[in-house]
Design a protein around this motif. Structure first.
Motif, PDB file in Angstrom:
ATOM      1  N   UNK A  80     -18.544  24.335 -26.303  1.00 60.37           N
ATOM      2  CA  UNK A  80     -19.881  24.355 -25.719  1.00 60.37           C
ATOM      3  C   UNK A  80     -20.137  23.171 -24.796  1.00 60.37           C
ATOM      4  N   UNK A  81     -19.271  22.179 -24.795  1.00 62.92           N
ATOM      5  CA  UNK A  81     -19.453  21.014 -23.939  1.00 62.92           C
ATOM      6  C   UNK A  81     -19.487  21.353 -22.463  1.00 62.92           C
ATOM      7  N   UNK A  82     -18.861  22.444 -22.122  1.00 56.99           N
ATOM      8  CA  UNK A  82     -18.800  22.861 -20.717  1.00 56.99           C
ATOM      9  C   UNK A  82     -19.961  23.777 -20.337  1.00 56.99           C
ATOM     10  N   UNK A  83     -20.680  24.301 -21.304  1.00 59.40           N
ATOM     11  CA  UNK A  83     -21.741  25.264 -21.021  1.00 59.40           C
ATOM     12  C   UNK A  83     -22.822  24.743 -20.069  1.00 59.40           C
ATOM     13  N   UNK A  84     -23.353  23.545 -20.293  1.00 60.79           N
ATOM     14  CA  UNK A  84     -24.373  23.076 -19.334  1.00 60.79           C
ATOM     15  C   UNK A  84     -23.828  22.974 -17.906  1.00 60.79           C
ATOM     16  N   UNK A  85     -22.582  22.564 -17.774  1.00 63.13           N
ATOM     17  CA  UNK A  85     -21.973  22.465 -16.449  1.00 63.13           C
ATOM     18  C   UNK A  85     -21.811  23.846 -15.810  1.00 63.13           C
ATOM     19  N   UNK A  86     -21.452  24.841 -16.620  1.00 64.59           N
ATOM     20  CA  UNK A  86     -21.294  26.197 -16.094  1.00 64.59           C
ATOM     21  C   UNK A  86     -22.622  26.765 -15.601  1.00 64.59           C
ATOM     22  N   UNK A  87     -23.663  26.590 -16.389  1.00 61.56           N
ATOM     23  CA  UNK A  87     -24.980  27.112 -16.014  1.00 61.56           C
ATOM     24  C   UNK A  87     -25.495  26.371 -14.786  1.00 61.56           C
ATOM     25  N   UNK A  88     -25.350  25.056 -14.785  1.00 59.05           N
ATOM     26  CA  UNK A  88     -25.783  24.266 -13.623  1.00 59.05           C
ATOM     27  C   UNK A  88     -25.006  24.697 -12.385  1.00 59.05           C
ATOM     28  N   UNK A  89     -23.698  24.887 -12.507  1.00 63.48           N
ATOM     29  CA  UNK A  89     -22.872  25.283 -11.360  1.00 63.48           C
ATOM     30  C   UNK A  89     -23.293  26.649 -10.822  1.00 63.48           C
ATOM     31  N   UNK A  90     -23.619  27.566 -11.717  1.00 59.50           N
ATOM     32  CA  UNK A  90     -24.056  28.887 -11.280  1.00 59.50           C
ATOM     33  C   UNK A  90     -25.334  28.787 -10.452  1.00 59.50           C
ATOM     34  N   UNK A  91     -26.333  28.111 -11.006  1.00 55.00           N
ATOM     35  CA  UNK A  91     -27.598  28.014 -10.283  1.00 55.00           C
ATOM     36  C   UNK A  91     -27.500  27.098  -9.064  1.00 55.00           C
ATOM     37  N   UNK A  92     -26.588  26.162  -9.092  1.00 55.91           N
ATOM     38  CA  UNK A  92     -26.342  25.334  -7.906  1.00 55.91           C
ATOM     39  C   UNK A  92     -25.816  26.215  -6.771  1.00 55.91           C
ATOM     40  N   UNK A  93     -24.905  27.118  -7.100  1.00 55.88           N
ATOM     41  CA  UNK A  93     -24.350  28.042  -6.099  1.00 55.88           C
ATOM     42  C   UNK A  93     -25.426  28.992  -5.571  1.00 55.88           C
ATOM     43  N   UNK A  94     -26.206  29.549  -6.475  1.00 57.01           N
ATOM     44  CA  UNK A  94     -27.301  30.435  -6.067  1.00 57.01           C
ATOM     45  C   UNK A  94     -28.264  29.667  -5.166  1.00 57.01           C
ATOM     46  N   UNK A  95     -28.614  28.461  -5.587  1.00 59.09           N
ATOM     47  CA  UNK A  95     -29.524  27.632  -4.802  1.00 59.09           C
ATOM     48  C   UNK A  95     -28.961  27.298  -3.427  1.00 59.09           C
ATOM     49  N   UNK A  96     -27.680  26.988  -3.368  1.00 60.32           N
ATOM     50  CA  UNK A  96     -27.039  26.703  -2.082  1.00 60.32           C
ATOM     51  C   UNK A  96     -27.160  27.899  -1.149  1.00 60.32           C
ATOM     52  N   UNK A  97     -26.855  29.083  -1.669  1.00 62.16           N
ATOM     53  CA  UNK A  97     -26.897  30.291  -0.842  1.00 62.16           C
ATOM     54  C   UNK A  97     -28.316  30.611  -0.378  1.00 62.16           C
ATOM     55  N   UNK A  98     -29.297  30.379  -1.237  1.00 63.90           N
ATOM     56  CA  UNK A  98     -30.698  30.595  -0.845  1.00 63.90           C
ATOM     57  C   UNK A  98     -31.130  29.536   0.162  1.00 63.90           C
ATOM     58  N   UNK A  99     -30.825  28.276  -0.125  1.00 62.07           N
ATOM     59  CA  UNK A  99     -31.262  27.175   0.735  1.00 62.07           C
ATOM     60  C   UNK A  99     -30.629  27.229   2.121  1.00 62.07           C
ATOM     61  N   UNK A 100     -29.432  27.764   2.212  1.00 59.22           N
ATOM     62  CA  UNK A 100     -28.755  27.903   3.511  1.00 59.22           C
ATOM     63  C   UNK A 100     -29.035  29.261   4.151  1.00 59.22           C
ATOM     64  N   UNK A 101     -29.900  30.046   3.496  1.00 60.20           N
ATOM     65  CA  UNK A 101     -30.358  31.352   3.991  1.00 60.20           C
ATOM     66  C   UNK A 101     -29.234  32.387   4.117  1.00 60.20           C
ATOM     67  N   UNK A 102     -28.273  32.312   3.190  1.00 62.89           N
ATOM     68  CA  UNK A 102     -27.243  33.344   3.129  1.00 62.89           C
ATOM     69  C   UNK A 102     -27.729  34.549   2.328  1.00 62.89           C
ATOM     70  N   UNK A 103     -28.676  34.309   1.426  1.00 61.36           N
ATOM     71  CA  UNK A 103     -29.304  35.390   0.666  1.00 61.36           C
ATOM     72  C   UNK A 103     -30.814  35.163   0.655  1.00 61.36           C
ATOM     73  N   UNK A 104     -31.555  36.237   0.482  1.00 66.08           N
ATOM     74  CA  UNK A 104     -33.012  36.159   0.502  1.00 66.08           C
ATOM     75  C   UNK A 104     -33.553  35.732  -0.861  1.00 66.08           C
TER      76      UNK A 104
END
Length: 158
Positions: A80-104
């Motif tokens: 479970x030590x990696x779980x927070x990093x996995x969740x953060x990485x997922x939403x970081x990627x989603x956020x990057x794509x939204x912030x760079x306007x690759x997705x709506x």
């Protein structure tokens, strides 16, 4: 009276205008298709067993008081030590794509809005601690922006 050269110039101008309009419409269609493809990949990623376990653990068991206590708790549960990093990485990627306007944003919020809000609130103290420890203010920055945009969007929709 118009000559053949004049008619050819007029026809060329009309054809060029038509071609440019067609090209712009095709480009718009391609962008929508790209948005859909990227969004579907994000949703597929969220459905992987590993990430689903991480989401579940963060939602049900994750408690963060301070980094020292966190390290002790996680040392006992290696997986479970990696779980927070996995969740953060997922939403970081989603956020990057939204912030760079690759997705709506509206598509993402429609499907993930509640998860973005709840996961940011749970992980925020941990993210801020990681930033301090690493002396890296960029850790989780796209996730934080995604949270802010999601909150504002959801407030407007009410």
């Amino acid at each position: 009276m118009l000559t053949i050269t004049d008619w050819a110039a007029i026809l060329t101008a009309i054809t060029s205008t038509f071609a440019a309009t067609f090209f712009l419409l095709e480009l718009r269609h391609m962008n929508k298709h790209r948005d859909l493809e990227i969004t579907m990949k994000l949703f597929e990623w969220a459905e992987t067993d590993r990430l689903r376990k991480a989401f579940g653990w963060i939602e049900k068991e994750f408690q963060f008081e301070n980094f020292e206590k966190y390290k002790v708790d996680i040392a006992e549960k290696f997986e479970v030590g990696d779980y927070p990093f996995q969740v953060e990485a997922y939403f970081e990627e989603v956020g990057f794509l939204v912030n760079k306007k690759f997705v709506d944003l509206d598509v993402i919020v429609d499907r993930l809005g509640g998860y973005i809000i709840s996961n940011w609130r749970r992980l925020e103290p941990w993210i801020r601690a990681i930033r301090k420890i690493r002396d890296d203010e960029t850790f989780g920055e796209h996730f934080e922006l995604l949270y802010a945009k999601t909150s504002a969007y959801m407030k407007k929709k009410k």
